[in-house]
Design a protein around this motif. Structure first.
Motif, short mmCIF file in Angstrom:
data_model
loop_
_atom_site.label_atom_id
_atom_site.label_comp_id
_atom_site.label_asym_id
_atom_site.label_seq_id
_atom_site.Cartn_x
_atom_site.Cartn_y
_atom_site.Cartn_z
N THR A 9 70.98 42.14 -10.55
CA THR A 9 69.98 41.08 -10.66
C THR A 9 70.38 39.90 -9.79
O THR A 9 69.54 39.29 -9.12
N SER A 12 69.56 40.70 -6.25
CA SER A 12 68.13 40.54 -6.01
C SER A 12 67.77 39.07 -5.83
O SER A 12 66.98 38.71 -4.95
N HIS A 80 67.01 47.67 -6.48
CA HIS A 80 67.73 46.56 -5.86
C HIS A 80 68.65 47.08 -4.75
O HIS A 80 68.70 46.52 -3.65
N ARG A 83 66.67 48.28 -1.79
CA ARG A 83 66.11 47.19 -0.99
C ARG A 83 67.15 46.62 -0.04
O ARG A 83 66.85 46.34 1.12
#
Length: 236
Positions: A9, A12, A80, A83
């Motif tokens: 997280t 991200s 994530h 990406r």
């Protein structure tokens, strides 16, 4: 009390904080101390791994599996990681840009940078083939990180199947080095590679497995050299 954000997280969010037009390599300019260093370390391995994939022109399932061995990606977090990989692969910045950013963050010859190299070597050989392009890539990243040729050969010996893991190479010492110097080098190398040191450097817990594997290799090399010296002494 709020639940701590997961590593993925935070990754991200770090990417989302980039301004329009900034490439992924710019993320290192915004990350400095732990726990941000664990974010930078993970992004560096993913990004450099994506760039290295271009060296042999493909990304195999074995390489992906090896990455998953180094970093446990929880269910729901795969997007994530994907990406970051895609951003790095399509970024116009060269791999040397990523390598210099992460080197500046941790400092030349930092044990954390050695762990990055170990992760890259593990990914490079995961498909059973050590490509010439990967050799060139890893040699240049090693140089940018501030390590010398001896370090590169030591790293390669520990990962590449047809590179015999000579104990002298693992300890980065010339054969015949006096035993007191060998012992001192072994102790220093184990101290630098110890998982506790990696944690203190701000690396993610899953990357500690690389540190543990290096400690095993260092101890094995020391044992082989010591036994060789004892055998030589008995035959005098």
């Amino acid at each position: 009390m709020d639940k701590p954000l997961s590593l993925w997280t935070r990754i991200s969010e770090a990417i989302a904080a980039l301004t329009r037009g900034e490439g992924l390599a710019s993320v290192f300019d915004h990350l400095r101390a732990p726990p941000e260093r664990s974010v930078a370390f993970t992004i560096a391995v993913i990004a450099l791994g994506a760039k290295m994939a271009k060296a042999d022109g493909r990304v195999t399932r074995d390489e992906v599996a090896t990455f998953r061995r180094i970093f446990r990606i929880p269910p729901g977090e795969e997007a994530h990681a994907a990406r970051v990989f895609d951003l790095a692969r399509t970024d116009i910045a060269g791999f040397d840009s990523y390598a210099r950013k992460i080197a500046a963050m941790f400092g030349p010859r930092s044990p954390a940078l050695r762990h990055v190299l170990e992760g890259l070597f593990a990914i490079a050989v995961a498909d059973g083939d050590y490509h010439e392009g990967e050799e060139i890539f890893l040699r240049e990243v090693t140089r940018i990180f501030g390590f010398d040729e001896t370090c590169f050969l030591s790293m390669r010996a520990g990962f590449v199947p047809d590179a015999e893991p000579d104990p002298w190479t693992v300890l980065e010492l010339p054969p015949g080095t006096p035993m007191d110097q060998v012992r001192a080098r072994w102790k220093r190398a184990v101290r630098e590679a110890h998982p506790d040191h990696a944690i203190a450097s701000g690396l993610p817990p899953d990357a500690i497995r690389l540190a543990e594997e290096r400690v095993v290799a260092l101890n094995r090399a020391w044992q082989q050299i010591r036994e060789g010296a004892q055998d030589a002494h008995r035959h005098l």
